[in-house]
Design a protein around this motif. Structure first.
Motif, short mmCIF file in Angstrom:
data_model
loop_
_atom_site.label_atom_id
_atom_site.label_comp_id
_atom_site.label_asym_id
_atom_site.label_seq_id
_atom_site.Cartn_x
_atom_site.Cartn_y
_atom_site.Cartn_z
N THR A 285 0.83 -1.21 0.00
CA THR A 285 0.00 0.00 0.00
C THR A 285 0.86 1.26 0.00
O THR A 285 0.49 2.27 0.58
N LEU A 286 2.03 1.17 -0.65
CA LEU A 286 2.88 2.36 -0.70
C LEU A 286 2.40 3.33 -1.76
O LEU A 286 1.74 2.93 -2.71
N THR A 287 2.71 4.58 -1.57
CA THR A 287 2.42 5.57 -2.59
C THR A 287 3.65 5.78 -3.45
O THR A 287 4.77 5.45 -3.03
N THR A 288 3.45 6.31 -4.66
CA THR A 288 4.57 6.56 -5.56
C THR A 288 4.47 7.97 -6.11
O THR A 288 3.38 8.53 -6.22
N ARG A 289 5.61 8.50 -6.46
CA ARG A 289 5.64 9.84 -7.05
C ARG A 289 4.85 9.87 -8.36
O ARG A 289 4.06 10.76 -8.61
N SER A 310 0.42 22.57 -1.46
CA SER A 310 0.76 22.67 -0.04
C SER A 310 -0.43 22.29 0.85
O SER A 310 -0.26 22.13 2.05
N VAL A 312 -2.20 19.52 0.59
CA VAL A 312 -2.36 18.06 0.76
C VAL A 312 -2.05 17.73 2.21
O VAL A 312 -1.00 18.11 2.72
N ARG A 314 -2.60 14.39 3.37
CA ARG A 314 -2.23 12.99 3.43
C ARG A 314 -2.27 12.39 2.03
O ARG A 314 -3.13 12.76 1.24
N THR A 315 -1.34 11.50 1.78
CA THR A 315 -1.43 10.68 0.58
C THR A 315 -1.48 9.24 1.06
O THR A 315 -0.87 8.91 2.06
N PHE A 316 -2.27 8.42 0.39
CA PHE A 316 -2.36 7.03 0.83
C PHE A 316 -2.72 6.14 -0.35
O PHE A 316 -3.04 6.64 -1.44
N ALA A 317 -2.66 4.85 -0.13
CA ALA A 317 -3.02 3.90 -1.18
C ALA A 317 -3.73 2.71 -0.58
O ALA A 317 -3.49 2.35 0.57
N GLN A 453 -2.07 16.13 11.28
CA GLN A 453 -1.90 14.68 11.18
C GLN A 453 -1.44 14.04 12.49
O GLN A 453 -0.64 13.12 12.52
#
Lengths: 501, 423
Positions: A285-289, A310, A312, A314-317, A453
């Motif tokens: 469940t990693l995020t990628t650029r 600016s 954002v 959280r980013t998640f997968a 967060q």
């Protein structure tokens, strides 16, 4: 009256929904078995949270998906009221920006007719802008489906399990099923890390791991699950770009489209990507650029203005359980008797969940010839935690009068009080959660879901967990690991005692 | 109707850290009916958890720890008798008219409606998170902001981890590196995206060099990996535009990531009042008495601008209290004209944003990039001082007298000019 012992493997949205339906019967004893410390931590945790109308399901290729999606959409409207689950029903717009896309979009009008999804039609520029002022002015039009909704999937799982447990279901957390025991061609139970659990019926709702469970039983051995990753961007609630409707791009052969939504908690969210992973990447469940950049580009096609990067928070997968050819495997087996697969329930699985649960019951009735007796006193209702947030100051004052802990705000960003955190801990214990995690409290109270967060409130929540469970602060579990590695003073004293300091 | 508790004040100070405490003390000394509100169950704010020295050198002419520094103010508060409430959360601010604002405050005794002529907003800053600095990968346990790690260690005695990578070489990052080293943890590296350290030089020496902690300049953490707990980070070298240079990636094994990637003024409550914000500071625009664009609402400390020193924060708190006094006595801040403070060559930010020319003013400014042997100038008023070096980490302080400022006609400009090169 014959009693049936049913073991459900997996306490995600599917397993929980089935448990709730089965809890209506006097002569079924349900064990809901979950390998994680809490419910809903698999596929249910990270997804788009949309309750689909059912016009995107091809009735020829996927008749079951089409039917259960539409039924699920209707059932959710009842369930969210009965269970006090945050939800809204703004309708959705599949936005097209070229003639090609418009052509591709037209097919969903046909699907809607066959699937009997009400109100689906094409809207063009002026009406589109009236329906959704934040939309990109270059958009030519959209397919409007007014029955689309949004829920909070994690809170839905929690609410359903709370209600199911209230009605007699037993939840086993941190219990991993590694074998389904079969004797004389009948299932007799499941082997777990915590011992054998007897069952006459075993229902496999193990999400990303459903193929493993199915394979140990030896049915439909062709079936396997491929994880498909979806990445998301989540924005601060103060961002003023907040589409009223659910917006998304036109699906292609490769993707189901990127969604731009305002969550039920008021955050702009963009996603998902759709990346097929190797079959063994079931925790990836990693995020990628690259994935996140793709989302920015796609959202730019739909929105008039993109929010600043600016904002954002959280980013998640998340991973979706993709079955071969996109076909759900929902089936009750008579060989071995008592096994049920509810596997590969990729999108629209969340939408269909209540309908899937009813469908599973029908399958079980017909294949296993169950003689079921309805409970006289089945409680369809569950109340949500009472929250300070979004209340007037007069209402908050009255809450504080009933319980001073409502007057102590722990999470500034989301305005979460001590009373809510204490209530969450109480409820987790009540359903049978053994390890009270900071993350579990976050999903129930939103403490730590704001722009900081959790940097201001995580330790406060962890202190309360420590206080109410007797676990030392450093050993309180956040997600899967402990908050700290030791007591600073003890570490120093330990070293001094050994003469190494 | 409602039976909420109502009280009337001259000054409501929101936030009980050093800026708020100093403001409340000064306002009370000036004879204003003042109340100080603090969200936590103790007053003191961040200095409470700062067991390192470096506090009070300007204000007390002594080298104190954060805890000692803040305790000096507690003693003063007690002596003067400053009214305060802890565990008080400000729900909202209402602007009713020029001389009346309402601060709705949630407490364990109920909701208070505090009517006030002025508000001094001193809630401090929040830390930037992993997601704001664009780090991707897994989201395991073992990731902390510096402030959270400091709270754990120095308030609650919990060691967050043993093998630590710190993102950001500002003072917070440097001090936490030393703090971890002192507790026996291994600090694998401090990673800084800029080509120079972000903190004070004395901290680079005392916190990193003295403990043999590597500082990697022009490097960035691009991703984190770990199943339950952090297992490693991937680091890359960046070019002048902060873009990763392909092929320079390497991994550092660690169980803990500490994010010290800078602070942002915490202005949520003010933003909801549509206050004017300076993008350069991330805080409100203010005049020389630290009044914001909303009359009678003042701001001080890290909610105004991220300061290097708690000493400056205290001065701002006192200045805001003096502003509140002037505001109340004159029904507003008297000034014939507000003249903008302009940012000239190599000035990234400057506080305040407007001056009247009728009072002496202390200007705090930060440069955009480091330079050596420069003059800091305000040409309109004939101000010029020589600096051996200017660095973004260290605020420049300009004390401008009323007499000098009276020469400024339309505006004043702060600028940095290198000394002409001599062959």
């Amino acid at each position: 009256m014959h009693r049936y012992r049913v073991a459900i493997v997996g306490a995600g949205i599917i397993g929980a929904s089935i448990a709730r339906i089965l809890s209506m019967y006097e002569n079924i004893d349900v064990s809901l078995i979950e390998k994680e410390p809490d419910v809903g931590w698999g596929v249910s945790k990270a997804n788009t949270a949309v309750i689909h109308p059912g016009h995107e399901e091809d009735p020829k290729s996927y008749p079951l998906r089409a039917r259960l999606c539409k039924e699920g959409n209707e059932l959710w409207r009842e369930w969210v009221r009965e269970l006090d689950i945050p939800a809204k029903w703004p309708g959705e717009l599949m936005v097209f920006t070229s003639d090609e896309e418009e052509k591709a979009a037209e097919k969903y009008i046909e699907f809607a007719k066959v699937n009997k999804v009400p109100g689906v039609r094409v809207v063009y520029r002026e009406e589109l802008r009236a329906l959704e002022p934040t939309v990109n002015p270059d958009a030519l039009g959209a397919v409007y489906a007014p029955t689309a909704g949004m829920i909070s999937p994690m809170e839905a799982v929690i609410a359903i399990v709370e209600n199911a447990v209230e009605n007699g279901v037993k939840l086993f957390t941190e219990t991993e099923v590694f074998n389904v025991r079969v004797s004389a061609n009948r299932v007799i139970g499941v082997d777990t890390n915590r011992g054998f659990i007897e069952a006459d019926v075993v229902i496999n709702a193990a999400g990303l791991y459903a193929d493993k469970i199915s394979n140990v039983v030896g049915v439909d051995t062709w079936f396997f699950i491929k994880p498909r990753r979806g990445e998301y961007l989540l924005f601060d609630e103060d961002v003023d770009i907040k589409p009223t409707r659910i917006l998304h791009t036109v699906p292609t052969l490769v993707t189901k489209g990127v969604y731009v939504v305002t969550t039920v908690h008021g955050n702009l969210m963009i996603g998902p990507t759709a990346e097929d992973l190797p079959v063994d990447a079931r925790e990836a469940t990693l995020t990628t650029r690259e994935g996140l950049e793709y989302l920015w580009r796609e959202a730019g096609k739909i929105l008039k203005v993109l929010p600043p990067r600016s904002r954002v928070i959280r980013t998640f997968a998340g991973l979706r359980p993709e079955p071969p050819n996109g076909q759900w495997l929902i089936k009750a087996y008579d060989s071995p008797w008592g096994f049920v697969n509810v596997a590969g329930t990729r999108s629209p699985g969340l939408t269909a969940a209540p309908a899937i649960a009813l469908h599973v019951l029908e399958q079980m009735r017909s294949v296993f010839d169950l003689r079921l007796v309805k409970k006289e006193k089945w409680n369809p209702f569950r109340k949500d935690i009472v929250r300070v947030r979004n209340r007037s100051i007069e209402e908050i004052d009255r809450l504080v009068e009933t319980n001073p802990d409502y007057g102590e705000i722990l999470c500034y960003c989301r305005m979460v009080s001590k009373a809510e955190v204490v209530e969450a801990i109480k409820r987790m214990k009540a359903i049978g959660v053994k390890t009270i995690t900071v993350d579990g409290i976050k999903f129930r109270t939103y403490a730590g879901m704001g722009k900081c967060q959790g940097s201001f409130c995580r330790w406060r929540v962890a202190l309360l967990v420590s206080k109410y469970t007797g676990v030392p602060l450093e050993s309180v579990v956040v997600k899967r690991g402990s908050y700290g590695v030791g007591d600073v003073k003890l570490l120093l004293r330990g070293r001094a005692a050994k003469g190494q300091g | 109707m409602s039976n909420l508790i109502e009280e009337r004040y001259d000054v409501v100070v929101i936030g009980g850290g050093p800026a708020g405490i100093a403001a409340a003390i000064r306002a009370t000394e000036l004879g204003l009916k003042t109340i100080l509100l603090e969200n936590r169950d103790v007053l003191g704010g961040i200095p409470l958890q700062c067991v390192h020295p470096g506090f009070g050198l300007h204000y007390f002419k002594e080298d104190l720890t954060g805890t000692q520094f803040i305790h000096r103010f507690f003693e003063r508060m007690e002596r003067i008798g400053v009214e305060y409430i802890t565990s008080a959360h400000v729900h909202s601010i209402e602007y009713r008219d020029y001389m009346e604002k309402v601060v709705n405050t949630i407490t364990r005794k109920g909701v208070l409606r505090l009517y006030s002529k002025t508000i001094i907003y001193t809630v401090g800053a929040r830390e930037r998170t992993l997601f704001e600095i664009g780090v991707v990968g897994d989201r395991p346990d073992g990731i902390y902001t510096a402030g959270e790690a400091q709270t754990m260690m120095d308030i609650y005695g919990v060691l967050p981890g043993k093998d630590v990578v710190i993102i950001g070489s500002g003072d917070v990052g440097l001090i936490m590196a030393r703090r971890f080293a002192l507790e026996g943890a291994r600090v694998k590296a401090v990673i800084e995206i800029m080509p120079y350290p972000g903190g004070l030089m004395r901290n680079v020496v005392q916190c990193l060099r003295d403990f043999n902690i590597p500082l990697l300049l022009s490097h960035a953490v691009i991703s984190i990996a770990g199943k339950k707990r952090v297992e490693k980070v991937t680091v890359v070298k960046v070019d002048e535009g902060f873009r990763p240079i392909p092929g320079t990636e390497f991994e550092i094994a660690c169980d803990t990531v500490v994010i010290a990637a800078g602070l942002r003024p915490n202005i949520d409550l003010l933003e909801r009042l549509s206050i004017a914000i300076d993008p350069a500071t991330g805080g409100p625009m203010v005049n020389e008495l630290l009044e914001t664009s909303i009359p009678g609402i003042f701001v001080a400390g890290n909610a105004l601008v991220i300061n290097d020193l708690a000493d400056y924060v205290v001065e701002q708190g006192e200045k805001a209290a003096e502003g509140a006094k002037i505001f109340i006595e004159n029904s507003g801040i008297p000034a014939e004209e507000w003249k903008p403070v302009k940012r000239g060559r190599n000035i990234r930010l400057a506080i305040p944003h407007y001056i009247s020319g009728e009072r002496s003013v202390t200007i705090l400014a930060r440069v955009a990039k480091p330079e050596q042997r420069v003059f800091v100038e305000v040409p309109e008023v004939g101000y010029k001082t020589f600096h051996m070096a200017v660095r973004p980490a260290e605020m420049i302080r300009l004390d401008l007298s009323k007499d000098a400022l009276s020469k400024a006609e339309k505006s004043v400009t702060i600028e940095v000019k290198p000394i002409a090169y001599r062959a």
